[in-house]
Design an enzyme around this catalytic site. Structure first.
Site, short mmCIF file in Angstrom:
data_model
loop_
_atom_site.label_atom_id
_atom_site.label_comp_id
_atom_site.label_asym_id
_atom_site.label_seq_id
_atom_site.Cartn_x
_atom_site.Cartn_y
_atom_site.Cartn_z
CG ASP A 1 -2.07 0.98 1.08
OD1 ASP A 1 -3.22 0.54 0.98
OD2 ASP A 1 -1.81 2.22 1.08
CB ILE A 2 0.83 4.22 -2.21
CG1 ILE A 2 1.92 5.12 -2.76
CG2 ILE A 2 -0.45 5.00 -1.96
CD1 ILE A 2 1.64 5.61 -4.18
CG ASN B 1 -12.01 -0.71 4.11
OD1 ASN B 1 -12.37 -1.16 5.19
ND2 ASN B 1 -10.85 -0.08 3.96
N GLY C 1 -15.82 2.64 3.92
CA GLY C 1 -14.55 3.35 3.74
C GLY C 1 -13.79 2.93 2.50
CD GLN C 2 -14.80 -0.62 -2.51
OE1 GLN C 2 -15.98 -0.82 -2.22
NE2 GLN C 2 -14.19 -1.25 -3.49
CB SER C 3 -10.73 5.38 -1.04
OG SER C 3 -9.57 4.58 -0.96
CG HIS D 1 -8.70 -3.00 -2.32
ND1 HIS D 1 -9.67 -2.33 -3.04
CD2 HIS D 1 -8.53 -2.29 -1.18
CE1 HIS D 1 -10.05 -1.26 -2.37
NE2 HIS D 1 -9.38 -1.21 -1.23
CG HIS E 1 -6.79 -2.88 3.10
ND1 HIS E 1 -6.06 -1.73 2.95
CD2 HIS E 1 -8.01 -2.61 2.56
CE1 HIS E 1 -6.79 -0.81 2.33
NE2 HIS E 1 -7.99 -1.32 2.09
#
Ligand code: AMP
Length: 110
Positions: free
Chosen positions: A29-30, A83, A89-91, A96, A98
């Site tokens: 994750d960035i 998420n 809270g899925q952006s 995906h 986490h």
């Protein structure tokens, strides 16, 4: 389709890849929320768990466990989070998982 995880999956956008097979990709994750924070994403676009194929879901979780082992957090413990939607809270609207670990994680989430 203008999807950032599709672009990562097809190599258009670089990522810190930790695992890849024919169905999925795992990369760091960035903006890591824990010392180990890896995302496991299907290569084929799928917006969320609500639309996912059962076999793909099972595979993503198996790969999440594999990357947890390979990144040294399996023994101490880790968390898999999916998420979903606005309240979840899925952006990024590409499914995906986490994989978070490397520190003690609070519960419940905020
Ligand atoms: P979510 O909020 O559950 O949809 O998670 C999306 C995650 O994708 C966030 O933790 C972001 O930090 C991460 N992310 C967004 N863009 C990138 C990128 N280019 N490379 C790696 N991770 C990313």
């Amino acid at each position: 389709m203008d999807c950032i995880f599709c672009k990562i999956a097809n190599g258009e956008i670089p990522s810190a890849k930790v695992y890849e097979d024919e169905l999925c990709l795992a990369f760091k994750d960035i903006e890591p929320a824990a010392p180990v924070h890896i995302l496991v994403v299907p290569k084929a676009h799928c917006a969320s768990v609500l639309e996912a194929d059962e076999a793909v879901l099972g595979h993503l979780m198996a790969v999440a466990a594999k990357v947890a082992r390979e990144n040294g957090v399996a023994e101490a413990g880790f968390r898999c989070v999916v998420n979903t939607g606005a309240d979840g809270g899925q952006s990024v609207p590409h499914l995906h998982v986490h994989v978070l670990g490397g520190r003690s994680l609070a519960w419940p989430p905020g």
